[in-house]
Design a protein around this motif. Sequence first.
Motif, short mmCIF file in Angstrom:
data_model
loop_
_atom_site.label_atom_id
_atom_site.label_comp_id
_atom_site.label_asym_id
_atom_site.label_seq_id
_atom_site.Cartn_x
_atom_site.Cartn_y
_atom_site.Cartn_z
N ARG A 1 0.86 -1.27 -0.01
CA ARG A 1 0.05 -0.01 0.05
C ARG A 1 0.94 1.29 0.05
N SER B 1 1.32 4.29 -7.15
CA SER B 1 0.75 3.10 -7.46
C SER B 1 0.37 3.08 -8.91
N THR C 1 -6.70 -2.51 -8.39
CA THR C 1 -6.69 -2.40 -6.95
C THR C 1 -7.48 -3.42 -6.30
N GLY D 1 -6.96 -2.43 -1.31
CA GLY D 1 -6.22 -1.42 -1.11
C GLY D 1 -4.84 -1.52 -1.71
N ARG D 2 -4.53 -2.42 -2.40
CA ARG D 2 -3.02 -2.58 -3.00
C ARG D 2 -3.42 -3.08 -4.34
#
Length: 382
Positions: free
Chosen positions: A196, A202, A218, A221-222
């Motif tokens: 994260r 990202s 996503t 959250g990652r």
Amino acid sequence: MTRTGKAPTFGALLRDLAADAVVVDEVARAARANSPEVARLPAGEVHRQVVLLVTSGLGALERDEDPAGRDFTEARRLGAGRAAQGLSVAGLLRGVQAGRDRAVELVVRHGRAAGIADDVLLEGLLTIGRYAAAVEWAVVDGHRAAEREFVGTGTAARARLLGRLLLDGPAGTSPGELARFGLRPQGRYHCLLATRTDPALSHALHRQLIRHGGLLGTVEGRLAGLLPRCPGAATVDLLVLVAPAQPLQRAPAMYALCLAALRTATHRRLRGLRRLTDVAAETALDAQPALAELLRGTLLGALDPTDEFHRELARTALAWLDHGQRLDQTAAAVHVHPNTVRYRLRRLREVTGGPPVEEGGRCTVPETVHWWWALRGWLDGH
């Protein structure tokens, strides 16, 4: 909270509850229990959502202002983030409302126990209720705005499909839906998972990886993905793990392994693109903390963690194992003469009884694993 002397104000009660980790956990658990979609989110994210709602109500109470005049940017960002993670607005609201209901129950229970009159509790709850409703509206507004944006780019559909494949597998997914996003039912794909971080980082990583094909999005959250080819590198300063190519049926298992390995690699402060198999041993050992504690006590019980010389012995021995039990390579790694390494290893053997470091000797594979695991855990734990 028990009644002691003069009853606190409603604002003081709310502030105490917002700072009470047990109360926040109860509210978060209610949200997760009533929404399977919210339950899939990391617990820390749900806790932050709870704190947002409670602190919004507290601020409203203290300032006595009109909800229409407040800035709900964070609430809108929260809704947009949940949309990017593939949560439906209905699933999100079920969690938010269940958490709010549990929070009200706790406020009433603790308020009465503290001696606050029912009419004061009612007035306070009505005030924060208006603000909670405004926060919920902003969350929904942010979610829907993000969905409208995603429709144009296909981002929402990609995120939903990727989430299903990584969390539940391909069962129930048609070949046509897979083909729409460049996947084949019989294909083999590398599961990718990043830490994260700031959305800008990202996004930059996403741009680098998209040329490899496959599906990126996503999840929880990652940044995650299923890629037909393994990337050679990632120039963004992030930790990214990539699993060996596997059939889609094994995607949930690979995702779970990447998630576990990500925690281990993060603890080791690794950066860049790493293969899952590069941290396989550390990840497997980290999954057995109780056994690690027993091993440390058995092999290194004679070491004193407050003695810097003992810590120096342990660091040198760990470096020796990390460098193939080679004195010259260990000496270069710890910046001392090989004779100093030899001396420290012998002193460690005198204190603890091992590892075996006679001239020309080598630890067996089980001995190496046991001592390496014990030494690393002892140094990390102290």
